[in-house]
Design a protein around this motif. Structure first.
Motif, PDB file in Angstrom:
ATOM      1  N   LYS A 128       0.804  -1.238   0.000  1.00 24.10           N
ATOM      2  CA  LYS A 128       0.000   0.000   0.000  1.00 24.10           C
ATOM      3  C   LYS A 128       0.833   1.282   0.000  1.00 24.10           C
ATOM      4  N   MET A 171      -0.412   4.808   1.216  1.00 18.59           N
ATOM      5  CA  MET A 171      -0.696   4.964   2.641  1.00 18.59           C
ATOM      6  C   MET A 171       0.440   5.680   3.374  1.00 18.59           C
ATOM      7  N   LEU A 176       5.723   3.464  10.452  1.00 19.18           N
ATOM      8  CA  LEU A 176       4.434   3.057   9.867  1.00 19.18           C
ATOM      9  C   LEU A 176       4.564   1.702   9.152  1.00 19.18           C
ATOM     10  N   ASN A 209       2.246  -1.604   9.876  1.00 20.09           N
ATOM     11  CA  ASN A 209       1.499  -2.367   8.875  1.00 20.09           C
ATOM     12  C   ASN A 209       1.950  -3.819   8.785  1.00 20.09           C
ATOM     13  N   LYS A 251     -11.331   3.704   0.972  1.00 17.59           N
ATOM     14  CA  LYS A 251     -10.173   4.023   1.807  1.00 17.59           C
ATOM     15  C   LYS A 251      -9.177   4.885   1.033  1.00 17.59           C
TER      16      LYS A 251
HETATM   17  O1  LIG Z   1      -4.215  -0.781   5.786  1.00 21.69           O
HETATM   18  C1  LIG Z   1      -4.960   0.058   6.256  1.00 21.69           C
HETATM   19  O2  LIG Z   1      -6.173  -0.058   6.190  1.00 21.69           O
HETATM   20  C2  LIG Z   1      -4.370   1.235   6.925  1.00 21.69           C
HETATM   21  C3  LIG Z   1      -3.006   1.325   7.067  1.00 21.69           C
HETATM   22  C4  LIG Z   1      -2.397   2.406   7.703  1.00 21.69           C
HETATM   23  O3  LIG Z   1      -1.169   2.467   7.822  1.00 21.69           O
HETATM   24  C5  LIG Z   1      -3.231   3.453   8.214  1.00 21.69           C
HETATM   25  C6  LIG Z   1      -2.648   4.552   8.857  1.00 21.69           C
HETATM   26  C7  LIG Z   1      -3.448   5.558   9.351  1.00 21.69           C
HETATM   27  C8  LIG Z   1      -4.831   5.488   9.193  1.00 21.69           C
HETATM   28  C9  LIG Z   1      -5.417   4.418   8.577  1.00 21.69           C
HETATM   29  C10 LIG Z   1      -4.614   3.383   8.075  1.00 21.69           C
HETATM   30  C11 LIG Z   1      -5.217   2.256   7.422  1.00 21.69           C
HETATM   31  O4  LIG Z   1      -6.440   2.197   7.298  1.00 21.69           O
END
Ligand SMILES: O=C(O)C1=CC(=O)c2ccccc2C1=O
Ligand SMILES: C/C(=C\COP(=O)(O)OP(=O)(O)O)CCC[C@H](C)CCC[C@H](C)CCCC(C)C
Length: 305
Positions: A26, A29, A67, A71, A285
């Motif tokens: 991702k 992100m 981050l 993840n 998203k």
């Molecule tokens: O994979 C996800 O759904 C998300 C990954 C992520 O690092 C992040 C960081 C901050 C807010 C939301 C999210 C995700 O939803």
């Protein structure tokens, strides 16, 4: 609640491996990690006229690594509860090697924290180290045992504080070694747009979440009420900015944030039309990431112009 490991259901062959890897990593992100550092630094620049680029770049790289840890460990911990059983783009499902992902994640965390330690060392001040360690603790509590607070629907609150007030304060402090009201107000706006991403990520996952005992806000509210709440959450970003400008807390240029109305409107319309159709709503998203990105960039610009 007892959580037992659930075996993974294999991927349909027609989904290309490359697409699955991109969905697992991702890349878009990661703007979420950069933005609090950019915003705290932009407000510091607006108030002092100076930027320490060494600290800024070290902080950005450290935030990206932290981050990445969040993840990677999310996929590891979720593989233990069975919630990712139908998620072919989980790194654990893709590699079939949970401990590899766990240790790559931990290496990212250690390297990211080393960057923060370097800044603390340069400044002879442990404040930002303490704040970022607190953010990491919240990140762990979101998904790791025994807390798994995300399963109780508390993720959005943790997300608000970590990527909003805490991270923005740390970035502002790393440049100025003090705090400021404008940076605190700006961090509230960024906290909202970041939590919106997490909120939106739950619309298409209701069935899997219910099956794994995860009570996300969308599971609790239902998809219809979740969709009805979105315009209020997006609207609060513009209303707060307008109010902070009217109160003289933000420069008038921060009204540039209204340039992010198109992705905000697109997000609300898309979710309103598709909230109960997982296959259609699953991309919301990334519309939320686009709203977060443009509102964040325009807010930063509003401070530096
Ligand atoms: O994979 C996800 O759904 C998300 C990954 C992520 O690092 C992040 C960081 C901050 C807010 C939301 C999210 C995700 O939803
Ligand atoms: C990993 C995150 C969301 C994924 O959630 P979910 O399990 O629903 O998603 P999948 O369906 O993809 O499995 C983000 C969680 C964010 C967390 C609440 C707070 C993290 C704090 C960070 C570690 C702090 C980073 C600070 C940095 C900017 C200096």
């Amino acid at each position: 609640m007892t959580l037992k490991p659930v075996p993974y259901t294999p991927t349909p062959a027609r989904v290309s491996r490359k697409k699955l890897w991109m969905a697992a990593i991702k890349p878009p992100m990661y703007s979420v990690a950069v933005m609090p550092i950019a915003l705290g630094t932009a407000v510091a620049y607006a108030e002092t006229g100076r930027i320490d680029w060494g600290i800024f770049t070290t902080f950005v790289m450290a935030a990206i690594l932290i981050l990445a840890w969040e993840n990677l460990s999310n996929d590891v911990f979720d593989s233990e509860t069975g919630i990712d059983r139908n998620k072919p783009h989980s790194l654990v499902n893709l590699t079939g090697n949970k401990s590899l992902i766990f240790w790559i994640g931990n290496s990212c965390l250690v390297t990211g924290i080393a960057g923060i330690l370097a800044i603390a060392w340069w400044q002879q001040d442990v404040t930002i180290l303490a704040i970022i360690l607190l953010c990491c603790g919240l990140g762990y509590a979101y998904q790791g045992p025994p807390f798994r607070l995300g399963y109780q629907g508390l993720g959005e609150i943790l997300c608000f504080f970590s990527f909003g007030p805490l991270a923005v304060f740390a970035a502002y402090y790393s440049q100025t070694q003090t705090g400021s009201i404008a940076s605190f107000m700006a961090s509230i706006i960024l906290g909202i747009t970041t939590s919106l991403i997490l909120f939106c990520s739950h619309f298409h996952q209701v069935e899997d979440d219910l099956a794994a005992g995860k009570r996300s806000p969308i599971v609790r509210l239902g998809t219809r009420r979740g969709a009805q709440l979105l315009p209020w959450l997006c609207g609060s970003v513009f209303a707060l900015t307008g109010a902070f400008v009217a109160l003289g807390l933000f420069p008038v240029w921060t009204l540039l944030i209204f340039g992010s109305l198109p992705p905000a409107i697109k997000l609300c319309r898309h979710v309103r039309a598709n909230h109960n159709q997982p296959a259609r709503v699953s991309n919301c998203k990334f519309i939320a990431v686009s709203f977060h990105f443009w509102s964040g960039v325009l807010l930063c610009l509003g401070f530096v112009l």
